[in-house]
Enzyme design. Structure first.
Site, PDB file in Angstrom:
ATOM      1  N   LYS A 196       0.862  -1.184   0.000  1.00 38.04           N
ATOM      2  CA  LYS A 196       0.000   0.000   0.000  1.00 38.04           C
ATOM      3  C   LYS A 196       0.895   1.230   0.000  1.00 38.04           C
ATOM      4  O   LYS A 196       1.680   1.437   0.929  1.00 38.04           O
ATOM      5  CB  LYS A 196      -0.900  -0.011   1.234  1.00 38.04           C
ATOM      6  CG  LYS A 196      -1.786   1.214   1.326  1.00 38.04           C
ATOM      7  CD  LYS A 196      -2.723   1.142   2.520  1.00 38.04           C
ATOM      8  CE  LYS A 196      -3.582   2.387   2.604  1.00 38.04           C
ATOM      9  NZ  LYS A 196      -4.488   2.349   3.759  1.00 38.04           N
ATOM     10  N   LYS A 249      -2.012  -1.586  -3.925  1.00 37.17           N
ATOM     11  CA  LYS A 249      -2.901  -0.436  -3.869  1.00 37.17           C
ATOM     12  C   LYS A 249      -2.085   0.850  -3.929  1.00 37.17           C
ATOM     13  O   LYS A 249      -1.112   0.944  -3.194  1.00 37.17           O
ATOM     14  CB  LYS A 249      -3.689  -0.499  -2.561  1.00 37.17           C
ATOM     15  CG  LYS A 249      -4.558   0.697  -2.310  1.00 37.17           C
ATOM     16  CD  LYS A 249      -5.093   0.665  -0.904  1.00 37.17           C
ATOM     17  CE  LYS A 249      -5.858   1.954  -0.674  1.00 37.17           C
ATOM     18  NZ  LYS A 249      -6.333   2.082   0.657  1.00 37.17           N
TER      19      LYS A 249
HETATM   20  C1  PBG Z   1      -7.427   3.219   5.516  1.00 34.46           C
HETATM   21  C2  PBG Z   1      -7.653   3.181   4.075  1.00 34.46           C
HETATM   22  C3  PBG Z   1      -7.453   4.181   3.103  1.00 34.46           C
HETATM   23  C4  PBG Z   1      -7.954   3.659   1.898  1.00 34.46           C
HETATM   24  C5  PBG Z   1      -8.389   2.361   2.178  1.00 34.46           C
HETATM   25  N1  PBG Z   1      -8.170   2.077   3.516  1.00 34.46           N
HETATM   26  C6  PBG Z   1      -6.979   5.570   3.199  1.00 34.46           C
HETATM   27  C7  PBG Z   1      -5.626   5.904   3.589  1.00 34.46           C
HETATM   28  O1  PBG Z   1      -4.736   5.073   3.739  1.00 34.46           O
HETATM   29  O2  PBG Z   1      -5.436   7.099   3.790  1.00 34.46           O
HETATM   30  C8  PBG Z   1      -8.008   4.372   0.579  1.00 34.46           C
HETATM   31  C9  PBG Z   1      -9.018   3.862  -0.377  1.00 34.46           C
HETATM   32  C10 PBG Z   1      -9.319   4.758  -1.522  1.00 34.46           C
HETATM   33  O3  PBG Z   1      -8.688   5.809  -1.753  1.00 34.46           O
HETATM   34  O4  PBG Z   1     -10.259   4.412  -2.232  1.00 34.46           O
HETATM   35  N2  PBG Z   1      -6.146   3.320   5.950  1.00 34.46           N
END
Ligand code: PBG
Length: 326
Positions: A196, A249
């Site tokens: 991520k 992601k």
């Molecule tokens: C929680 C999380 C996030 C997303 C999914 N889980 C946001 C972040 O890390 O700030 C982002 C999903 C999206 O942008 O569609 N940590």
């Protein structure tokens, strides 16, 4: 003429039927997971300004939403909760009566076959908006693991089929696996947000989930966008810790990472087509220069072609409708 190439690749492109015959990648409603934002109250269907067509839903609307998702043949949903109370440690995330736990229970009662995935993170639940707890100005990894484990167990208690840790804490998968097994949830799966990235493409989501960090950013725990070998280390580590499904992601700017991960690992691979990617496609669709259905279908096909087995996308419902109509 004698050395004119024998292969004429255009032969297989001269009709719909011929193109269909050699089509390498097919997308289907069964590829998708649809993310949903759940909020307190009744009769709430609050449009999210940053994500046209997406809403924060109260539980009564959630029931209707999951029926529609089921009817479209989408196998799963990924739930995000918007709590009515935040604190420094995000304790509402592991309250048995928290919004996400209520949502899981209600879906399991009304649409038991739908796969319910729950995001395991603290950012929606903390006053400071970070994904873990803060000690001396930094997000402190190991104490956060204990809280994340409590969140996952609490979600599994409510009936979640899959818990999805997204906080990017080291050791989060192992910690969740141990806690789940210790509490009798050895059949609950883990889908880890393994690679991520600290991406600007999450901007619209943070409006939707009310989870923007109040100070600083997430670069101390989420991955640095220029790195791809490190993504493979993250994935390898998560598999070793017991992740059942791994994830890359965002998706679009990271298709190379998806493709390499597909080649190197056997585990099921998910890709998250995130909020900013969704917003870009929606805004482009509103202009006269793009055909929305075609660009969105092309984007989803590209993510699948890169190697994703599971595509988490806010486009899931509209694409599934188009697929059913065609
Ligand atoms: C929680 C999380 C996030 C997303 C999914 N889980 C946001 C972040 O890390 O700030 C982002 C999903 C999206 O942008 O569609 N940590």
């Amino acid at each position: 003429m004698s050395n004119f190439p024998f292969p004429r690749l255009r032969r297989l492109r001269n009709s719909d039927a011929m193109r269909g015959l050699v089509q390498e990648t097919h997308i289907s409603p069964s590829d998708f997971v649809y993310p949903i934002f759940v909020t307190h109250g009744r009769g709430v269907r609050r449009p999210i300004e940053s994500m046209p067509g997406i809403f924060q839903l109260s539980l009564d609307y959630l029931i209707q939403e999951v029926e529609e998702i089921n009817a479209l043949g989408i196998p799963g949903v990924l739930l995000f909760g918007i709590p009515d109370r935040k604190d420094d440690e995000g304790s509402e995330a592991h309250s048995p009566t928290g919004i996400i736990q209520e949502a899981i229970r209600i879906i399991k009662q009304t649409s038991p076959d739908l796969i319910v995935m729950a995001d395991v993170c603290l950012c929606e639940y903390t006053t400071h908006g970070h994904c873990g707890i803060i000690r001396e100005g930094v997000v402190d990894n190991d104490p956060t693991l204990e809280i994340l484990s409590q969140v996952a167990v609490c979600q599994a208690d409510a009936g979640a089929d899959i818990v999805a840790p997204s906080a990017m804490m080291d050791g989060q998968v192992a910690s969740l696996r141990l806690a789940l097994d210790d509490s009798g949830h050895e059949t609950t799966s883990i889908m880890s947000y393994s690679a991520k990235y600290a991406s600007s493409f999450y901007g619209p989501f943070r409006v939707a989930a009310e989870s923007a960090p109040q100070e600083g950013d997430r670069r101390g725990y989420q991955m640095d966008p220029p790195n791809s070998r490190q993504a493979l280390l993250e994935i390898e580590q998560d598999i070793a810790e017991g992740a059942d499904i791994v994830m890359v992601k965002p998706a679009l700017a990271y298709l190379d990472v998806i493709a390499t991960a597909r080649e190197q690992f056997i585990s099921p691979l998910a890709a998250y087509n995130v909020s900013g990617e969704y917003l870009m496609a929606k805004l482009a669709s509103e202009t006269k220069w793009f055909d929305g259905q075609r660009i969105i279908t092309e984007i989803i096909t590209g993510i699948k072609r890169a190697g994703a087995d599971i595509i988490i996308s806010y486009h899931a419902k509209e694409v599934s409708k188009w697929l059913i109509e065609s």
